[in-house]
Scaffold this motif. Structure first.
Motif, short mmCIF file in Angstrom:
data_model
loop_
_atom_site.label_atom_id
_atom_site.label_comp_id
_atom_site.label_asym_id
_atom_site.label_seq_id
_atom_site.Cartn_x
_atom_site.Cartn_y
_atom_site.Cartn_z
N GLU A 113 0.85 -1.19 0.00
CA GLU A 113 0.00 0.00 0.00
C GLU A 113 0.88 1.24 0.00
OE1 GLU A 113 -3.79 1.75 2.59
OE2 GLU A 113 -2.85 -0.16 3.14
N ALA A 114 0.44 2.27 -0.70
CA ALA A 114 1.16 3.53 -0.74
C ALA A 114 0.16 4.67 -0.67
CB ALA A 114 2.01 3.65 -2.01
N GLY A 115 0.55 5.73 0.01
CA GLY A 115 -0.34 6.87 0.11
C GLY A 115 0.27 7.95 0.98
N SER A 116 -0.47 8.99 1.21
CA SER A 116 -0.01 10.07 2.07
C SER A 116 0.11 9.55 3.50
CB SER A 116 -0.99 11.23 2.02
OG SER A 116 -2.21 10.87 2.66
N PRO A 117 0.90 10.23 4.35
CA PRO A 117 0.96 9.81 5.75
C PRO A 117 -0.41 9.73 6.41
CG PRO A 117 2.73 11.34 5.28
CD PRO A 117 1.85 11.31 4.06
N THR A 118 -1.28 10.70 6.13
CA THR A 118 -2.62 10.67 6.72
C THR A 118 -3.38 9.44 6.29
OG1 THR A 118 -2.73 13.09 6.82
CG2 THR A 118 -4.82 11.90 6.88
N GLN A 119 -3.29 9.11 5.01
CA GLN A 119 -4.01 7.93 4.51
C GLN A 119 -3.47 6.65 5.14
OE1 GLN A 119 -4.16 7.41 0.20
NE2 GLN A 119 -4.14 5.19 0.46
N ILE A 120 -2.15 6.50 5.15
CA ILE A 120 -1.56 5.24 5.63
C ILE A 120 -1.74 5.09 7.14
CG2 ILE A 120 0.58 3.93 5.91
CD1 ILE A 120 -0.57 3.93 3.05
N ASP A 173 -5.45 -1.65 3.48
CA ASP A 173 -5.14 -3.08 3.44
C ASP A 173 -5.07 -3.64 4.86
OD1 ASP A 173 -3.15 -5.52 3.25
OD2 ASP A 173 -3.85 -5.15 1.21
N ALA A 174 -5.57 -4.84 5.03
CA ALA A 174 -5.57 -5.47 6.36
C ALA A 174 -4.16 -5.65 6.91
CB ALA A 174 -6.29 -6.82 6.29
N ARG A 175 -3.18 -5.91 6.03
CA ARG A 175 -1.81 -6.10 6.51
C ARG A 175 -1.23 -4.80 7.06
NH1 ARG A 175 0.09 -8.84 0.98
NH2 ARG A 175 -1.54 -7.38 0.31
N THR A 176 -1.57 -3.68 6.43
CA THR A 176 -1.12 -2.39 6.95
C THR A 176 -1.77 -2.13 8.31
OG1 THR A 176 -1.14 -1.63 4.66
CG2 THR A 176 -0.80 0.03 6.35
N ARG A 177 -3.05 -2.40 8.42
CA ARG A 177 -3.75 -2.18 9.69
C ARG A 177 -3.16 -3.04 10.80
NH1 ARG A 177 -8.28 -2.06 6.10
NH2 ARG A 177 -8.85 -4.21 6.61
N GLN A 178 -2.83 -4.28 10.48
CA GLN A 178 -2.25 -5.17 11.50
C GLN A 178 -0.89 -4.67 11.95
OE1 GLN A 178 -2.25 -8.91 9.44
NE2 GLN A 178 -4.48 -9.19 9.61
N PHE A 179 -0.07 -4.20 11.00
CA PHE A 179 1.26 -3.67 11.34
C PHE A 179 1.14 -2.46 12.26
CE2 PHE A 179 4.53 -0.47 10.15
CZ PHE A 179 5.64 -1.12 10.65
N LEU A 180 0.28 -1.52 11.92
CA LEU A 180 0.14 -0.31 12.71
C LEU A 180 -0.50 -0.61 14.07
CD1 LEU A 180 -1.02 2.12 9.88
CD2 LEU A 180 1.23 2.02 10.97
N TYR A 181 -1.42 -1.55 14.11
CA TYR A 181 -2.02 -1.97 15.38
C TYR A 181 -0.96 -2.53 16.32
CZ TYR A 181 -4.99 -4.39 18.74
OH TYR A 181 -5.58 -4.83 19.91
N ALA A 182 -0.09 -3.38 15.76
CA ALA A 182 0.99 -3.96 16.57
C ALA A 182 1.92 -2.88 17.11
CB ALA A 182 1.76 -4.99 15.75
N LEU A 183 2.22 -1.89 16.29
CA LEU A 183 3.08 -0.78 16.75
C LEU A 183 2.41 -0.02 17.90
CD1 LEU A 183 4.54 0.86 13.50
CD2 LEU A 183 5.74 -0.57 15.16
N ASP A 184 1.13 0.24 17.75
CA ASP A 184 0.42 1.01 18.76
C ASP A 184 0.30 0.28 20.09
OD1 ASP A 184 0.03 3.15 17.09
OD2 ASP A 184 -1.98 2.52 16.45
N HIS A 185 0.40 -1.06 20.04
CA HIS A 185 0.19 -1.85 21.25
C HIS A 185 1.47 -2.52 21.75
CE1 HIS A 185 -3.93 -1.27 19.84
NE2 HIS A 185 -4.32 -1.54 21.06
#
Length: 258
Positions: A231-238, A244-256
């Motif tokens: 996935e690619a996009g602006s910082p706000t978008q990403i 994409d579910a993989r992006t969401r999982q990665f960011l969720y893991a970082l947040d937790h």
């Protein structure tokens, strides 16, 4: 047939692939980077980020695809038979900053900065020295010009490494996790130099785990997972609206974490 690079683009990568034996580290990666654009590549360890970056100047030999930087285009071949002159021309367009500084231990800060312009570009020593002093001033290390790397902190060594890369007057700066080897209190001084380059309009591709830097200073974020550009996009978008579910999982893991 791949079209010539667009006037607004500095980098064009088409269908890039890289294998390590049976392992495919980069899978059909295609993207462009515009002039003066800052692109940060994020993702888990082992996702192919650093390999992709190193393929851009053939520090890693890609097996398929093409890379064009400015007016130099190189087509990768599975047998590795690429004209060395083409690779040399491509590398002259890039400056590379590594995780581990890679300074010459037996040379002073200034000597580290001026060696490549003298040897590779055949620049006169006096001209290279003037350039080197200007670049050490840019990174805030004029007073350390005669110091050897062993006498410099990690942050200072990385700033010398940035000055060394800039000494080749590249069109694009490539950063591979430039703060990962630094103690937390030294990260800010390196990010400060990178922010200055952003403000000056340098085209930059940065593999980073510094999410705050990516959010605040990147024009575009690329998320990689298992060799794919997911996935690619602006910082706000990403960061705020990942698709994409993989992006969401990665960011969720970082947040937790912790």
């Amino acid at each position: 047939m791949t079209q010539p690079i667009q006037p607004s683009s500095m980098v064009q990568v088409v269908d890039l692939e890289k294998f390590f034996g049976a392992l495919q580290a980069v899978k059909q990666a295609s993207f462009t980077v515009d002039i003066a654009e800052v692109v940060c590549i994020i993702g888990r360890s082992g996702s192919g980020k650093s390999t992709l970056l190193r393929c851009l100047n053939f520090l890693e030999q890609p097996h398929y695809g093409s890379i064009q930087i400015d007016d130099v285009r190189v087509i990768a071949r599975p047998d590795g038979r690429v004209d060395p002159a083409q690779i040399h021309a491509l590398r002259l367009k890039t400056g590379m900053v590594f995780q581990s500084f890679n300074l010459f231990a037996h040379r002073t800060a200034l000597e580290n900065v001026i060696e490549a312009p003298i040897i590779v570009k055949k620049m006169a020593t006096t001209e290279a020295t003037d350039l080197g002093l200007q670049l050490l001033e840019k990174v805030g290390l004029t007073d350390k010009k005669d110091q050897y790397p062993s006498r410099l902190s990690g942050g200072q060594q990385q700033r010398v490494a940035i000055a060394r890369a800039l000494a080749m007057q590249p069109k694009v700066m490539l950063f591979d996790e430039p703060t990962s080897a630094l103690d937390p209190e030294l990260i800010a001084e390196v990010l400060g130099v990178m922010r200055q380059l952003v403000d000056e309009g340098m085209t930059m591709i940065i593999v980073t785990h510094e999410m705050d830097f990516a959010r605040n200073f990147a024009d575009r974020i690329i998320f990689m997972d298992q060799g794919h550009l997911v996935e690619a996009g602006s910082p706000t978008q990403i960061f705020d609206q990942p698709q994409d579910a993989r992006t969401r999982q990665f960011l969720y893991a970082l947040d937790h974490q912790n």
